[in-house]
Write an enzyme that holds these catalytic residues in place. Structure first.
Site, PDB file in Angstrom:
ATOM      1  N   ARG A 186      -9.256 -21.088 -73.604  1.00 57.10           N
ATOM      2  CA  ARG A 186     -10.005 -22.234 -74.120  1.00 57.10           C
ATOM      3  C   ARG A 186      -9.719 -23.455 -73.276  1.00 57.10           C
ATOM      4  O   ARG A 186      -8.606 -23.638 -72.785  1.00 57.10           O
ATOM      5  CB  ARG A 186      -9.605 -22.524 -75.569  1.00 57.10           C
ATOM      6  CG  ARG A 186     -10.263 -21.628 -76.589  1.00 57.10           C
ATOM      7  CD  ARG A 186      -9.939 -22.052 -78.006  1.00 57.10           C
ATOM      8  NE  ARG A 186      -8.562 -21.811 -78.354  1.00 57.10           N
ATOM      9  CZ  ARG A 186      -7.612 -22.729 -78.362  1.00 57.10           C
ATOM     10  NH1 ARG A 186      -7.891 -23.994 -78.073  1.00 57.10           N
ATOM     11  NH2 ARG A 186      -6.383 -22.407 -78.676  1.00 57.10           N
ATOM     12  N   SER A 196       1.265 -17.950 -80.744  1.00 53.86           N
ATOM     13  CA  SER A 196       2.601 -18.207 -81.292  1.00 53.86           C
ATOM     14  C   SER A 196       2.955 -17.269 -82.436  1.00 53.86           C
ATOM     15  O   SER A 196       3.848 -17.562 -83.224  1.00 53.86           O
ATOM     16  CB  SER A 196       2.705 -19.657 -81.762  1.00 53.86           C
ATOM     17  OG  SER A 196       2.414 -20.529 -80.701  1.00 53.86           O
TER      18      SER A 196
HETATM   19  P1  GDP Z   1      -1.285 -15.688 -82.114  1.00 53.75           P
HETATM   20  O1  GDP Z   1      -2.095 -16.049 -80.938  1.00 53.75           O
HETATM   21  O2  GDP Z   1      -0.748 -16.879 -82.852  1.00 53.75           O
HETATM   22  O3  GDP Z   1      -1.992 -14.736 -82.987  1.00 53.75           O
HETATM   23  O4  GDP Z   1       0.015 -14.970 -81.553  1.00 53.75           O
HETATM   24  P2  GDP Z   1       0.301 -13.409 -81.305  1.00 53.75           P
HETATM   25  O5  GDP Z   1       0.758 -12.756 -82.550  1.00 53.75           O
HETATM   26  O6  GDP Z   1      -0.827 -12.780 -80.599  1.00 53.75           O
HETATM   27  O7  GDP Z   1       1.534 -13.515 -80.339  1.00 53.75           O
HETATM   28  C1  GDP Z   1       1.465 -14.265 -79.130  1.00 53.75           C
HETATM   29  C2  GDP Z   1       2.597 -13.866 -78.235  1.00 53.75           C
HETATM   30  O8  GDP Z   1       3.838 -14.162 -78.885  1.00 53.75           O
HETATM   31  C3  GDP Z   1       2.606 -12.383 -77.920  1.00 53.75           C
HETATM   32  O9  GDP Z   1       2.938 -12.217 -76.569  1.00 53.75           O
HETATM   33  C4  GDP Z   1       3.666 -11.844 -78.843  1.00 53.75           C
HETATM   34  O10 GDP Z   1       4.286 -10.704 -78.298  1.00 53.75           O
HETATM   35  C5  GDP Z   1       4.646 -13.007 -78.988  1.00 53.75           C
HETATM   36  N1  GDP Z   1       5.325 -13.009 -80.303  1.00 53.75           N
HETATM   37  C6  GDP Z   1       4.737 -12.871 -81.517  1.00 53.75           C
HETATM   38  N2  GDP Z   1       5.643 -12.886 -82.524  1.00 53.75           N
HETATM   39  C7  GDP Z   1       6.857 -13.040 -81.935  1.00 53.75           C
HETATM   40  C8  GDP Z   1       8.203 -13.136 -82.434  1.00 53.75           C
HETATM   41  O11 GDP Z   1       8.477 -13.064 -83.631  1.00 53.75           O
HETATM   42  N3  GDP Z   1       9.189 -13.324 -81.502  1.00 53.75           N
HETATM   43  C9  GDP Z   1       8.923 -13.390 -80.161  1.00 53.75           C
HETATM   44  N4  GDP Z   1       9.939 -13.577 -79.318  1.00 53.75           N
HETATM   45  N5  GDP Z   1       7.658 -13.304 -79.657  1.00 53.75           N
HETATM   46  C10 GDP Z   1       6.649 -13.130 -80.517  1.00 53.75           C
HETATM   47  P1  PGA Z   2      -5.019 -16.981 -81.256  1.00 57.81           P
HETATM   48  O1  PGA Z   2      -6.615 -16.974 -81.261  1.00 57.81           O
HETATM   49  O2  PGA Z   2      -4.647 -18.147 -82.107  1.00 57.81           O
HETATM   50  O3  PGA Z   2      -4.706 -15.686 -81.850  1.00 57.81           O
HETATM   51  O4  PGA Z   2      -4.488 -17.136 -79.883  1.00 57.81           O
HETATM   52  C1  PGA Z   2      -7.445 -17.441 -80.301  1.00 57.81           C
HETATM   53  C2  PGA Z   2      -7.337 -18.927 -80.021  1.00 57.81           C
HETATM   54  O5  PGA Z   2      -6.908 -19.683 -80.912  1.00 57.81           O
HETATM   55  O6  PGA Z   2      -7.685 -19.304 -78.919  1.00 57.81           O
END
Ligand code: GDP
Ligand code: PGA
Ligand code: MN
Ligand code: MN
Length: 611
Positions: A74, A266
């Site tokens: 984005r 995150s």
């Molecule tokens: P989202 O974009 O907020 O949905 O985040 P994701 O669940 O896709 O995670 C983003 C990145 O953070 C990925 O590379 C995951 O492997 C990593 N990640 C997610 N949860 C954790 C955690 O509890 N600890 C660590 N160290 N990394 C994490």
């Molecule tokens: P994410 O979703 O939060 O899982 O990374 C897509 C975004 O917010 O760009």
């Protein structure tokens, strides 16, 4: 010229407002053909995309796509919220005048779909029958077939959704024009891209990207930015970048629902797909409701309820493996219809790979290409750049998620027990701190500070405030947003508990994560539910209640003493310093409700008094 009326007749599009909208934009973008899409068209569109080289096979019933190398995340500075009321200008929404931006985007889009097909994608961003359904209907027009295939996985796509509207004129008009990606000057002063939500017209005009976060307009532009605006305009709901999960305690039969905001990349998707850690035995089960967006309102029973408006998962690939997120792997199995974007690909074996999928990349590099399509075998010896783009993604539909809740499509949503905030914060923030006061909870969300990630272009690693994780999606002024939060959640007679969580504290010396994270994150959430139920009382601190070591279930974990102390400790000095930054941050929001300032002063005074 395309005979628009004939196409719409044949597709059964009778809603006169949809017909008028499609006809108008076809006149602007001048496509060579128009096609109305239903989910049932998926197999044919996939076959066409494979034939056209837009998708590649990645094992049976799975696909690989590559986006232009300057178009992988984005773009926050090119994203604009436009309205005709300058009072909507906020700190983060890049507010511009509606008329001016509509004109500029229309000019930019003129003739830009020549030679292409314009797909008409009618969608619904809510479980059918939901009380928020009036805000959920939209029609995306896009000249990009892979975008259509993503939309089919991420939203409920069907002409019928637009034919049965209570008010046939009330749908979001979402226009996506890809543009000539190789000549848009991405990231230069001549950048041609603009991603505009004309919120008071419920019109989205995105030009210059085919990356999901910029191009799947039902998801982020409508599901978050537009809905954020609609939520306040109607006075009825909140639309937030929240995951939504359920925890079932099989022993007691109790079920809890937790939602919460973490900035992009995150941990939302991982948390919602988490399965209970094996060490806790078979007692708990985590149910998936949503991983990126929740709409919240207060129902007649006085409870905050939430739905996930989406129909799929657009997950970060990096570090997804059988230990971190087995649910994600199950949801992208052969036959799932999953689409991988910007991971590494081997056209000879039709395999995909990303960093962290296995500890080492495939030993035999024959056939392997990095995310840009460059053969790995041709790499210079010293080139250790990642094979997959850090923001590479998988897209799969909710039905494929193994722990999806049985009632994930319940129109009335689920009652919320806790609202949590978190982000990547390497120090200061403990594993979990619970907050029972509404204003202090909202204050905590507004002061969420975290490291930015690769999900937004050019910001990776920067420490910044990201209110409720909505900074990139905020549709109006932050002070009004805070007031709207207080008003909506304040209607609840049975209020959820708030909490701040942090899975990302690091050792100051070697940088290792102090907390194992992933599936183990269930442990602090279980503590939070016990705290809400009054079963544990925790240790009160100036910034909330943290678990005592005895209360937190650490069965099977072997955490070094000093790591555990830091995970559950409050560094008063560091926190006192933080309060000054927070004050500066909140001062940006003119007219912030006095309750929020009072919460800030209460926390600051408690920190001063603490020893
Ligand atoms: P989202 O974009 O907020 O949905 O985040 P994701 O669940 O896709 O995670 C983003 C990145 O953070 C990925 O590379 C995951 O492997 C990593 N990640 C997610 N949860 C954790 C955690 O509890 N600890 C660590 N160290 N990394 C994490
Ligand atoms: P994410 O979703 O939060 O899982 O990374 C897509 C975004 O917010 O760009
Ligand atoms: Mn997101
Ligand atoms: Mn996610």
């Amino acid at each position: 010229m395309v005979d628009v009326a004939k196409v719409l007749d044949e597709a059964g599009v009778n809603n006169p407002h949809v017909r008028e909208y499609v006809t108008y934009w076809a006149g602007i973008t001048e496509p060579a053909a128009i096609e109305v899409v239903n989910t049932s068209d998926d197999a044919r569109l996939v076959a066409e995309a494979l034939e056209a080289g837009e998708l590649f096979p990645a094992g049976e019933g799975r696909y690989y796509s590559r986006s232009y190398f300057k178009d992988t995340a984005r773009s926050e500075e090119r994203t604009i919220v436009a309205t005709s009321d300058e009072g909507d200008r906020g700190t983060y929404n890049n507010w511009r005048d509606a008329q001016e931006m509509t004109q500029a985007q229309t000019d930019r889009m003129r003739g830009q779909s020549r030679g292409k097909t314009m797909y008409v994608v009618p969608y619904l961003m809510a479980p059918p029958g939901s009380p928020l359904e009036p805000y959920a209907a939209g029609v995306e027009l896009t000249d990009n077939r892979p975008v259509v295939l993503h939309m089919i996985r991420m939203a409920r796509v069907d002409v019928a959704h637009l034919e049965n509207l209570e008010d046939p004129a009330t749908f979001v008009r979402a226009v996506h024009v890809t543009g000539d990606l190789e000549n848009l000057g991405q990231g230069t002063p001549e950048d041609q891209r603009y991603f505009v939500t004309v919120a008071d017209q419920r019109t989205i005009l995105h030009f210059g990207s085919s990356y999901g976060g910029n191009a799947l307009l039902g998801k982020i532009a409508h599901g978050l930015r537009q809905a954020c605006y609609d939520g306040r305009a109607s006075g009825r709901f909140l639309a937030e970048q929240f995951m939504l999960l359920g925890i079932v305690d099989k022993q007691t039969g109790a079920k809890y629902h937790i939602c919460g905001g973490f900035p992009s990349a995150s941990g939302k998707t991982n948390l919602a797909m988490t399965l209970a850690p094996d060490a806790l035995g078979d007692r708990y089960h985590v149910e998936f409701y949503g991983d990126d967006i929740a709409w919240l309102w207060v129902a007649d029973d006085g409870r905050v309820r939430a739905i996930n408006p989406e129909f799929g998962v657009f997950g970060v690939a990096k570090d997804t493996n059988a230990a971190t997120n087995p649910g994600a792997l199950d949801s992208i199995q052969p036959g799932s219809g999953a689409i991988f974007t910007n991971v590494a690909y081997n056209p000879q074996t039709e395999e995909v790979w990303w960093e962290g999928m296995t500890p080492e990349p495939p030993a035999d590099v024959t056939g392997w290409q990095d995310w840009k399509g460059e053969p790995i075998a041709d790499r210079a010896e010293r080139d250790d750049s990642p094979w997959a783009h850090p923001n590479s993604r998988f897209t799969t539909t909710l039905a494929n998620v193994p722990n999806v809740a049985e009632d994930f499509e319940a129109p009335q949503g689920v009652p919320i027990d806790a609202i949590i905030f978190g982000g990547r914060t390497r120090d200061r923030e403990p594993l979990v701190r619970a907050i029972t006061d509404l204003a202090e909870g909202v204050y905590d969300g507004l002061t969420l500070g975290a490291e930015a990630t690769f999900a937004a272009d050019g910001l990776d690693g920067q420490l910044r405030y990201d209110p409720m994780s909505m900074r990139p999606f905020m549709a109006y002024a932050e002070a009004d947003y805070a007031a709207h939060w207080l008003r909506i959640i304040g209607q609840a007679t049975d209020q959820p508990v708030f909490a701040h969580v942090n899975w990302f504290q690091r050792d100051a010396e070697d940088g290792h994560f102090l907390w194992p994270g992933y599936r183990e994150n269930l442990r602090p959430l279980l503590w939070l539910m016990q705290f809400r139920a009054g079963e544990v009382s925790g240790r009160p601190t100036p910034v909330g209640v943290v678990p005592t070591e005895e209360e937190l279930d650490l069965t099977g974990l072997d955490l070094p003493r000093e790591d555990l102390d830091r995970l559950l400790g409050i560094d008063l000095e560091r926190w006192r310093q933080e309060m000054g930054f927070r004050e500066e941050h909140l001062r940006q929001f003119e007219g912030l409700p006095e309750e929020i300032w009072e919460a800030h002063r209460r926390v600051a005074a408690a920190l001063e008094a603490a020893e």
